[in-house]
Scaffold this active site. Structure first.
Site, mmCIF file in Angstrom:
data_model
loop_
_atom_site.group_PDB
_atom_site.id
_atom_site.type_symbol
_atom_site.label_atom_id
_atom_site.label_comp_id
_atom_site.label_asym_id
_atom_site.label_seq_id
_atom_site.Cartn_x
_atom_site.Cartn_y
_atom_site.Cartn_z
ATOM 1 N N GLY A 1 0.826 -1.193 0.000
ATOM 2 C CA GLY A 1 0.000 0.000 0.000
ATOM 3 C C GLY A 1 0.868 1.255 0.000
ATOM 4 O O GLY A 1 1.403 1.636 -1.031
ATOM 5 N N SER B 1 6.135 -4.718 -2.142
ATOM 6 C CA SER B 1 5.977 -3.297 -2.403
ATOM 7 C C SER B 1 6.236 -2.510 -1.111
ATOM 8 O O SER B 1 7.293 -2.664 -0.511
ATOM 9 C CB SER B 1 4.594 -3.034 -3.000
ATOM 10 O OG SER B 1 4.497 -1.739 -3.528
ATOM 11 N N TRP B 2 5.285 -1.672 -0.666
ATOM 12 C CA TRP B 2 5.483 -0.966 0.595
ATOM 13 C C TRP B 2 5.833 -1.946 1.712
ATOM 14 O O TRP B 2 6.645 -1.639 2.600
ATOM 15 C CB TRP B 2 4.227 -0.170 0.955
ATOM 16 C CG TRP B 2 4.099 0.102 2.429
ATOM 17 C CD1 TRP B 2 3.202 -0.445 3.296
ATOM 18 C CD2 TRP B 2 4.932 0.969 3.227
ATOM 19 N NE1 TRP B 2 3.409 0.028 4.573
ATOM 20 C CE2 TRP B 2 4.465 0.900 4.554
ATOM 21 C CE3 TRP B 2 6.018 1.801 2.937
ATOM 22 C CZ2 TRP B 2 5.040 1.614 5.591
ATOM 23 C CZ3 TRP B 2 6.601 2.518 3.976
ATOM 24 C CH2 TRP B 2 6.115 2.426 5.282
ATOM 25 N N ASP C 1 8.388 -4.476 -13.900
ATOM 26 C CA ASP C 1 7.816 -3.750 -12.762
ATOM 27 C C ASP C 1 8.206 -2.281 -12.883
ATOM 28 O O ASP C 1 9.223 -1.845 -12.347
ATOM 29 C CB ASP C 1 8.322 -4.346 -11.454
ATOM 30 C CG ASP C 1 7.645 -3.746 -10.238
ATOM 31 O OD1 ASP C 1 6.939 -2.729 -10.390
ATOM 32 O OD2 ASP C 1 7.822 -4.284 -9.129
ATOM 33 N N HIS D 1 4.486 -5.602 -11.367
ATOM 34 C CA HIS D 1 4.362 -5.259 -9.951
ATOM 35 C C HIS D 1 3.296 -6.151 -9.330
ATOM 36 O O HIS D 1 2.141 -6.141 -9.751
ATOM 37 C CB HIS D 1 3.974 -3.788 -9.811
ATOM 38 C CG HIS D 1 4.214 -3.237 -8.445
ATOM 39 N ND1 HIS D 1 5.465 -2.914 -7.977
ATOM 40 C CD2 HIS D 1 3.356 -2.940 -7.430
ATOM 41 C CE1 HIS D 1 5.382 -2.438 -6.749
ATOM 42 N NE2 HIS D 1 4.101 -2.442 -6.390
#
Length: 315
Positions: free
Chosen positions: A40, A112-113, A267, A295
């Site tokens: 996120g 990701s985050w 990505d 991604h």
């Protein structure tokens, strides 16, 4: 990926500041502890995360970070105070959850985050981490935030122009994350919703390079859209509340912790150079590039993640 499973235990943990985080455990209660660190910021820990792990080998722990998923209060409520939602708070929450569940050491799996948050946790608490499996790796540097919010306009010029034009003209040459953070906190609900729609439309674009892309249905939910955009712009406009470049500079402190980093060649949201830089300073990490991957876990990325987790389960 493994078949869907349901939790055998779940609850709400009071972590202070008026915040309660949702957690769940599934798989083998006596298995190797593994913590899912979702992305996120603000995506929440969806059920599909459970399927990355062999349920006979792992005690799989999922939690929703502050303000999102089933944690309360929700960031979708404009009255929810985000000043108590920072990386330092999330790291403390992870430690409280570890102690609450009686876990001594655990494997972290983040995307990701979630890869940034996993790296920050491992650098602060290396004695608590057995291994790291990260994919769609990012480090939330100024260069990366500028890439996502501005430089990717070279690849998607028309879509980026619409994203840029979602903020007032006087702010279009500045920090677009900060501009959107202000808009999604505007007193006018119509301003907030339009800004959330514009931000999420750009999110859909810049994860779309790999083939077969379909827009995310979650952005059609106004509650999810509101909470997600408040959190992601809050963190982006503050570089993830970590000094710029620190996660890369301190990668050497992870020596002795084995890691697998899985990155899609396509990505565009998180280009592979960050994962590569990490492995140059982190001697026990291995980078796996998936040529068709983008991604997220599609196009072969998820299979590599499962293989890495299976290997650590046997170690």
């Amino acid at each position: 990926m493994y078949p869907p499973i349901e939790p055998y235990a779940q609850g709400q943990l009071d972590v202070g500041d008026g915040q309660r985080i949702h957690w769940e455990t599934c798989g083998n209660p006596d298995g190797r502890p593994a913590l899912v660190v979702h992305g996120g910021p603000g995506s929440g820990a969806g059920a599909s995360w459970r399927q990355l792990f062999d349920p006979a080998a792992y005690r799989i722990i999922l939690f929703d970070q502050r303000g999102c998923g089933r944690s309360t209060p929700p960031a979708s409520d404009p009255a929810t105070d985000l000043s108590v939602n920072t990386t330092a708070h999330l790291l403390a929450d992870m430690e409280r959850l570890r102690a609450h569940l009686g876990v001594d050491r655990w494997l972290l799996c983040g995307a990701s985050w979630g890869s940034s948050l996993s790296l920050a946790y491992a650098q602060r608490h290396p004695e608590r981490v057995t291994a790291l499996v990260l994919f769609s790796v990012v480090a939330n540097t100024r260069r990366e935030i500028d890439w996502v919010t501005r430089d990717m306009g070279r690849i998607f010029p028309e879509e980026w122009a619409r994203f840029r034009d979602g903020v007032p003209p006087a702010e279009r040459d500045g920090d677009l994350s900060a501009a959107y953070a202000r808009l999604v906190n505007d007193p006018d609900p119509r301003v907030r919703d339009q800004a959330a729609r514009d931000w999420c439309a750009w999110e859909d674009v810049h994860v779309s390079l790999a083939g077969g892309f379909k827009p995310s249905p979650r952005y059609a939910d106004p509650v999810f859209r509101a909470g997600f955009t408040r959190l992601v712009t809050h963190y982006f406009s503050n570089l993830g509340f970590v000094p710029d470049g620190q996660l890369l500079r301190d990668a050497g402190t992870l020596a002795g912790i084995p890691g697998v980093l899985v990155q899609g060649r396509l990505d565009v949201s998180g280009p592979p150079d960050i994962a590569w830089q990490l492995t140059q300073a982190w001697p026990d990490a291995r980078l796996e590039i998936v040529e068709s991957g983008g991604h997220g876990s599609g196009h072969g990325v998820g299979e590599r993640v499962v293989a890495a987790l299976d290997a650590f389960a046997r170690a």
